[in-house]
Design a protein around this motif. Structure first.
Motif, short mmCIF file in Angstrom:
data_model
loop_
_atom_site.label_atom_id
_atom_site.label_comp_id
_atom_site.label_asym_id
_atom_site.label_seq_id
_atom_site.Cartn_x
_atom_site.Cartn_y
_atom_site.Cartn_z
N THR A 90 26.95 114.93 84.54
CA THR A 90 26.55 114.28 84.81
C THR A 90 27.98 112.98 85.07
OG1 THR A 90 24.46 114.83 83.64
CG2 THR A 90 25.39 112.07 83.99
N ARG A 132 29.81 106.88 82.97
CA ARG A 132 30.07 107.89 82.28
C ARG A 132 31.09 108.15 81.47
NH1 ARG A 132 34.62 107.73 86.79
NH2 ARG A 132 36.90 106.45 85.84
N THR A 135 28.04 109.10 78.29
CA THR A 135 27.94 110.18 78.76
C THR A 135 28.96 111.54 77.92
OG1 THR A 135 28.46 111.04 80.93
CG2 THR A 135 26.05 110.27 80.96
#
Length: 167
Positions: A90, A132, A135
């Motif tokens: 992801t 980001r 994640t």
């Protein structure tokens, strides 16, 4: 032993990824916002040239090692490693589909000038960057949890008693 080495690689690669993104979010972005726009654009464009290879390598190593670990384990360990792998994937997708296109625009602005709506576009880049980072940090935390929940290697083998010699 092979799984422990793979787990170590996943932990190292994901830690480096989370650390790089975390450093960027905590230090680079506030610095970008504190300097004049032309300086930010020039520095941002140059930084992205360097980051292109290293960050893609870290994302690939993190994803591949975590997903491979998931295929070689069972039960909760598989779920944790697989989730970590999907989270680093992801991070990669957010980067490729969110940050990279904006980086291309920033590179153009560094050579010409920023458009009127540049502040909104840069805010969107920061949102992608924060996402980001989150994640990658979550994936790293999951791999830490996975490594802490497994018994040390010396506890998995039965202990042998050494024979005692008479005194």
């Amino acid at each position: 032993m092979r799984i422990r080495l793979l787990q170590g690689l996943a932990l190292l690669a994901t830690g480096l990824l989370a650390g790089a993104f975390g450093y960027g979010a905590a230090n680079l972005v506030p610095t970008f916002n504190a300097v004049p726009l032309d300086m930010r654009l020039s520095f941002h464009a140059e930084l992205m040239k360097m980051n292109g290879i290293t960050m893609q390598a870290a994302m690939a190593a993190s994803t591949l090692s975590s997903l491979t670990l998931a295929t070689l384990t069972r039960g909760r360990a598989r779920l944790i490693a697989g989730t970590a792998g999907l989270l680093t994937l992801t991070s990669f997708l957010i980067t490729r589909l969110g940050n990279v296109p904006i980086n291309g625009r920033i590179k153009e602005w560094a050579l010409t000038s920023a458009p009127v709506d540049h502040a909104e576009i840069l805010r969107r880049w920061e949102q992608f960057n924060n996402l980001r980072t989150l994640t990658a940090l979550t994936a790293f935390a999951l791999l830490i949890i996975l490594s802490l929940r497994q018994p040390p290697a010396d506890h998995t083998a039965p202990h042998k008693q050494l024979p005692t010699t008479p005194a």
